[in-house]
Structure formats: structure tokens, C-alpha cells
Design a protein around this motif. Sequence first.
Motif, PDB file in Angstrom:
ATOM      1  N   ARG A   6      25.671 -53.513  12.027  1.00 21.98           N
ATOM      2  CA  ARG A   6      24.892 -53.721  13.377  1.00 21.98           C
ATOM      3  C   ARG A   6      23.620 -53.033  13.134  1.00 21.98           C
ATOM      4  O   ARG A   6      22.481 -53.819  13.683  1.00 21.98           O
ATOM      5  CB  ARG A   6      25.667 -52.933  14.584  1.00 21.98           C
ATOM      6  N   LYS A   7      23.461 -51.891  12.625  1.00 25.46           N
ATOM      7  CA  LYS A   7      22.290 -51.357  12.652  1.00 25.46           C
ATOM      8  C   LYS A   7      21.152 -52.086  11.544  1.00 25.46           C
ATOM      9  O   LYS A   7      20.008 -52.155  11.823  1.00 25.46           O
ATOM     10  CB  LYS A   7      22.429 -49.971  11.934  1.00 25.46           C
ATOM     11  N   ARG A   8      21.821 -52.564  10.502  1.00 28.39           N
ATOM     12  CA  ARG A   8      21.181 -53.449   9.756  1.00 28.39           C
ATOM     13  C   ARG A   8      20.589 -54.741  10.363  1.00 28.39           C
ATOM     14  O   ARG A   8      19.603 -54.980   9.951  1.00 28.39           O
ATOM     15  CB  ARG A   8      22.177 -53.808   8.591  1.00 28.39           C
ATOM     16  N   THR A   9      21.452 -55.461  11.107  1.00 29.44           N
ATOM     17  CA  THR A   9      20.962 -56.675  11.797  1.00 29.44           C
ATOM     18  C   THR A   9      19.556 -56.175  12.830  1.00 29.44           C
ATOM     19  O   THR A   9      18.603 -56.777  12.682  1.00 29.44           O
ATOM     20  CB  THR A   9      21.904 -56.979  12.728  1.00 29.44           C
ATOM     21  N   ILE A  10      19.896 -54.997  13.273  1.00 30.12           N
ATOM     22  CA  ILE A  10      18.398 -54.472  14.108  1.00 30.12           C
ATOM     23  C   ILE A  10      17.495 -54.319  13.520  1.00 30.12           C
ATOM     24  O   ILE A  10      16.314 -54.853  13.566  1.00 30.12           O
ATOM     25  CB  ILE A  10      18.998 -53.309  14.974  1.00 30.12           C
TER      26      ILE A  10
ATOM     27  N   ILE B 196      15.897 -57.562  12.358  1.00 28.73           N
ATOM     28  CA  ILE B 196      15.391 -58.594  13.525  1.00 28.73           C
ATOM     29  C   ILE B 196      13.840 -57.733  13.798  1.00 28.73           C
ATOM     30  O   ILE B 196      12.768 -58.557  13.889  1.00 28.73           O
ATOM     31  CB  ILE B 196      16.190 -58.420  14.693  1.00 28.73           C
ATOM     32  N   CYS B 197      13.977 -56.639  13.717  1.00 30.60           N
ATOM     33  CA  CYS B 197      12.546 -55.726  14.109  1.00 30.60           C
ATOM     34  C   CYS B 197      11.624 -55.999  12.725  1.00 30.60           C
ATOM     35  O   CYS B 197      10.178 -56.284  13.094  1.00 30.60           O
ATOM     36  CB  CYS B 197      12.832 -54.471  14.061  1.00 30.60           C
ATOM     37  N   SER B 198      12.113 -56.251  11.885  1.00 29.40           N
ATOM     38  CA  SER B 198      11.026 -56.590  10.414  1.00 29.40           C
ATOM     39  C   SER B 198      10.397 -57.805  10.717  1.00 29.40           C
ATOM     40  O   SER B 198       9.248 -58.161  10.693  1.00 29.40           O
ATOM     41  CB  SER B 198      11.875 -56.625   9.311  1.00 29.40           C
ATOM     42  N   VAL B 199      11.212 -58.833  11.101  1.00 25.30           N
ATOM     43  CA  VAL B 199      10.708 -60.275  11.399  1.00 25.30           C
ATOM     44  C   VAL B 199       9.599 -60.141  12.450  1.00 25.30           C
ATOM     45  O   VAL B 199       8.738 -60.691  12.574  1.00 25.30           O
ATOM     46  CB  VAL B 199      11.685 -61.119  11.636  1.00 25.30           C
ATOM     47  N   VAL B 200      10.032 -59.659  13.769  1.00 22.27           N
ATOM     48  CA  VAL B 200       9.271 -59.463  14.767  1.00 22.27           C
ATOM     49  C   VAL B 200       8.054 -59.134  14.586  1.00 22.27           C
ATOM     50  O   VAL B 200       6.937 -59.554  14.873  1.00 22.27           O
ATOM     51  CB  VAL B 200      10.072 -58.666  15.945  1.00 22.27           C
ATOM     52  N   THR B 201       7.998 -57.926  13.491  1.00 17.91           N
ATOM     53  CA  THR B 201       6.758 -57.122  13.361  1.00 17.91           C
ATOM     54  C   THR B 201       5.777 -57.965  12.471  1.00 17.91           C
ATOM     55  O   THR B 201       4.714 -58.179  12.847  1.00 17.91           O
ATOM     56  CB  THR B 201       6.953 -55.728  12.388  1.00 17.91           C
TER      57      THR B 201
END
Lengths: 273, 273
Positions: A23-27, A30-35
Motif C-alpha cells: 500500500r505504501k509503495r502504491t502511494i 502515485i505521488c511520484s507521477v503526480v509530481t
Amino acid sequence: MSVRSNAKPVEAKPKRAEADTARKRTIVSICSVVTVLTLYTAISNSGLVNQVLIPPPQAIARTAVTLWTQENLPIDILTSLMRVLTGYAIGVTLATLLGSLMGWFWFIDGVFDPLIELIRPVPPLAYIPLMILWFGIEERPKIMVITLGCFLTCIINVITGVKNTPRLYIEAARTMGATNRDLFFTVAIPAAVPYILTGLRVALGTAWAILVAAELIAAQRGLGFMMTNARRFFRTDAIMVGIICIGLLAFSMDRGLRYVNRRLTSWMERREA
Amino acid sequence: MAAQGSPYKLECRNITHTFRGEGGQEIVALQDVSLGVYDGEFLCILGPSGCGKTTLLRIFAGLVTPDEGMVYLDGQPSMDTHPDKGMVFQLDATFPWLTVEENVKYGLKLRRLPKEEVESIASRVIHMVGLSGFEKAYPKELSGGMRKRVDIARTYACNPKVLLMDEPFGSLDLFTKTRMQAELLNLWSQARKTVVFVTHDVDEAIYLADRVVVMSKRPGRIRDIIRIDLPRPRSVDIKVSEAFGEIKRRLWTHFEEEFAGVASEAPAVAAPA
């Protein structure tokens, strides 16, 4: 139960810990892509760069809609997809069949290995001029070159997998009366499935790489063709649309393969899925 | 029944085998070893690492062809692997891609037996080793001891004339090992087979065997064969009985050489004042 203990319960694995990390890895992902997306948008709209060279996401989105509804984007996508899937399917099927036989039967290995090793160093794209002369400028040369690339990439994984069949399993099967043919079908191939699946995944990347280059060189339809055309008119927004399409298609196919991989090798012991 | 006047179920005569190392050095694994196993007997081969006991077992199984000498099963030459000579290995040889049930059925399916027969043999054997209820489990979900039972069940399902076991409990902890030894004897008493069991564990050898063959190394040869006159059925606490200790003392003399020259605990030195 919210207790985390170090003792391993009999016959059970600490699934809770694994799920947390996933779960943490998914978060994080996602943050990486959004950034990255945010940065790109900011830079493009900042006024400091030429918006023709670095098109803003709004323009890309608008162009995507136009290409889809008024121009030939659907046909281009389908054309590219067809080429990739055909070349890929033929290439990996041949690689799996021949590679398995080569990994197990020394004679077949002796016959085909030198031929493959001689062809391998040449990038498959270099064969396009020859293929065009032989087969014309229709679909066949492009598909053949993709087939060749997928074949070469995949087969080495298959051969390795079959050759690395653990001796222990072979011996156990032999003491139960397995013939060489039995060993090939009931031990070598199943044991090699993880390697074969790896071969399928890397071959997919090869397929897309060759496809785009092949379409840039010689095609009348397809995403690569669309992008070359767009370049002539400085339509970087259209080029971006092309890149995004290719990215999405390749990404989904890879995800699909990963899913198949997990299902077919659910028997393997793993650190993480 | 043994043919051609041979009193032995399984026999080897004048086995000599040498291993050639990488640097060209030669290790004589077995030197003129002859051994006969009676029908229905439980024979243990006991010796330190490197004495050739595993090599001898593999020669019996047909996995290794000796440089010199012959192996006979029921009086007939038997140099190759055959389902009549079932083998349980030291490491976990269960096929990870098959369930417990499928593993146990493996040898039966090779012989193309009818489906009902395969089902009934498999379920009976799985019950005999105490794995009822785990038929659909994959080896990765099982503990080491349970996988060992699958190994044994799989070999037993093939109904071999002779059961060859290469330190099968070597990787298990003492408690699991002791339990497995008792269960093996239980299984063996229900479905009696000729067993050749290789081990380096003196207690294990005495507990299980009708006869113990003591081997020495460099070169590997038979030092002695001792009959174990302990009554059957043997419960686990026989290991601490007087008779057991007596036999162990006799066997131990054979191994004194192994420990010659090894420094024993130095006498306590008084601390400096």
C-alpha cells in the motif's frame, strides 16, 4: 488482531506486513507521477520556454480530442496495435517452441544456436531495407522485423530456463520412471515457466521499440507515421499525443502480462508479488 | 522373491567408483564394495561425510554408473533408474508447481494407469503419511516436515520394490526428525518394503535398522555390518534404553578414528592472582 510478532505462525505468512508495504509503495508511486506532471505543467506554462517545443498539457489534451474525433487517430492506434500484436505473438511463440527444444535436446541446440548467435548482433531494424526489397512496403516487412526482434529477445530466456532445470527434479522424476520425453514435458517445461514469462515481458518492450522505429522509417499509417507527419508541421502537441498513446498501450499490455505472470506462477515462493 | 539363487532383493558386487576433481586429482569414492540387502529388511548405511554412502545409494538407484561393479535387483542386473527403485532425496524434491495431490499422482500418471486407480492409490497414500486434508495445497504452503511426507508419499505411491532414502531427515530439527522416524517405521510396518537408508546419525541408524552397515572413507569401504537385535515395534524411548546404549557403544568404536587427534576440552586454568 493488531499484534505484530516475530514468531512465524505454523503454515502461515505475515500477510499484514506485506500488504502494508504494498500500500505504501502504491502511494509513493502515485505521488511520484503526480509530481512529475505538475512540474511539467508548471514549466510549460511558465512563459520561460517555447510552447511549441514544450507544449502545455491543455494543448495536448485538445489536440488529442481533435485527432481522435476528426482525424485518424483510432485507425493509427489500431494499425500499430495490430502490427505489434501480430509480430509479438508469432515471435514469442516461435521462441518458446524452439527455445524449449534447444534447451533440452543438444542436437537441436547445436543446429540452431550458431545461426541465432550470428543474427543476434545485428539490430532487427537494420533488416528493414532488405525486408522491403523482398516483401514490399506493406505490412509484412514491419511485422517480420518485429517478429525477429521478439524472437531473439525471448528465446534466450526460454533456453536459459530449460537448461537450468534443477537436477534434483530431474533425478526425482527419473527414479519414478520418467523417460527423456516425460522429463521434457512434465519437468523441464513447468520448471521453466517463470523464465518463459520473463522472456515474454522483455519481448514486449522490444516489440514496441521496433514498431515505432519501423513506422518512422516506412509506413503510411500508424502512430509512428502520425508522429513523423506531425514533426514536419512542428506539431509537438500531436507528437506528445502519439507518445502518450504508445506509452498507455505498452503499459497496459505489460500490466496484463504481469497479471498473467502472477497467476501462472502462484506456486512460487516470493519475497513480494 | 529373488531369482537365480540370489538370497538378496537388492545387491551390489565389487563396486569401485572414482571422482575426478577439477585439478585432475582423483578421489576414490568407493573401493570394491559388495553389499546385499534382504527382502523386506530395513538396512541403514552409516558413515561420516565423504565416506561414499550417498554415492553408493545413487549407484543403487541408477543415477550414477559405477566405474566397476554391478547392481542386481531380484537377481537381475539393474544399472539404470527404474520405478522399482524408488528414491527419497535429502533435499526437498517435491515439484513446487504441483499440489500435494498432483505430486503424489505423478509417478502413477507416467504409467498411464486408469483414473480411478490413480485416485484411490493417491488418497490412500496421502492418508498413510498423515497429510489428509492438504491434497490441494502447494509445497510452498507446507513446512519442511510436511514436504518430506509428500516426497515419501509420492515415492510410495509408485509401489517400488526397494525404497532408497538419502538422509531424508537430515534437514529437519530433532523433534520433527524423531517424529518422522517413528512414522516411517509405522508406515513401513503397514506396507513393508526393502529399505536402504543412508545416514550419518548413529541414533537414527540404530533406531530404524535391522542391520547397520558401517562405512569408512578414503577410500569408501565397508568396515562392519552389525545386526540390530532390538525388538519391533520400536517406540521412540527405546533410544534411551540399556540395549540401545550397548549397541551404540559398539558402533562408536568404529568412529574413534574420526576423532583421533581432535583436541578435547583443555583442563581449567586457575586465574592469575
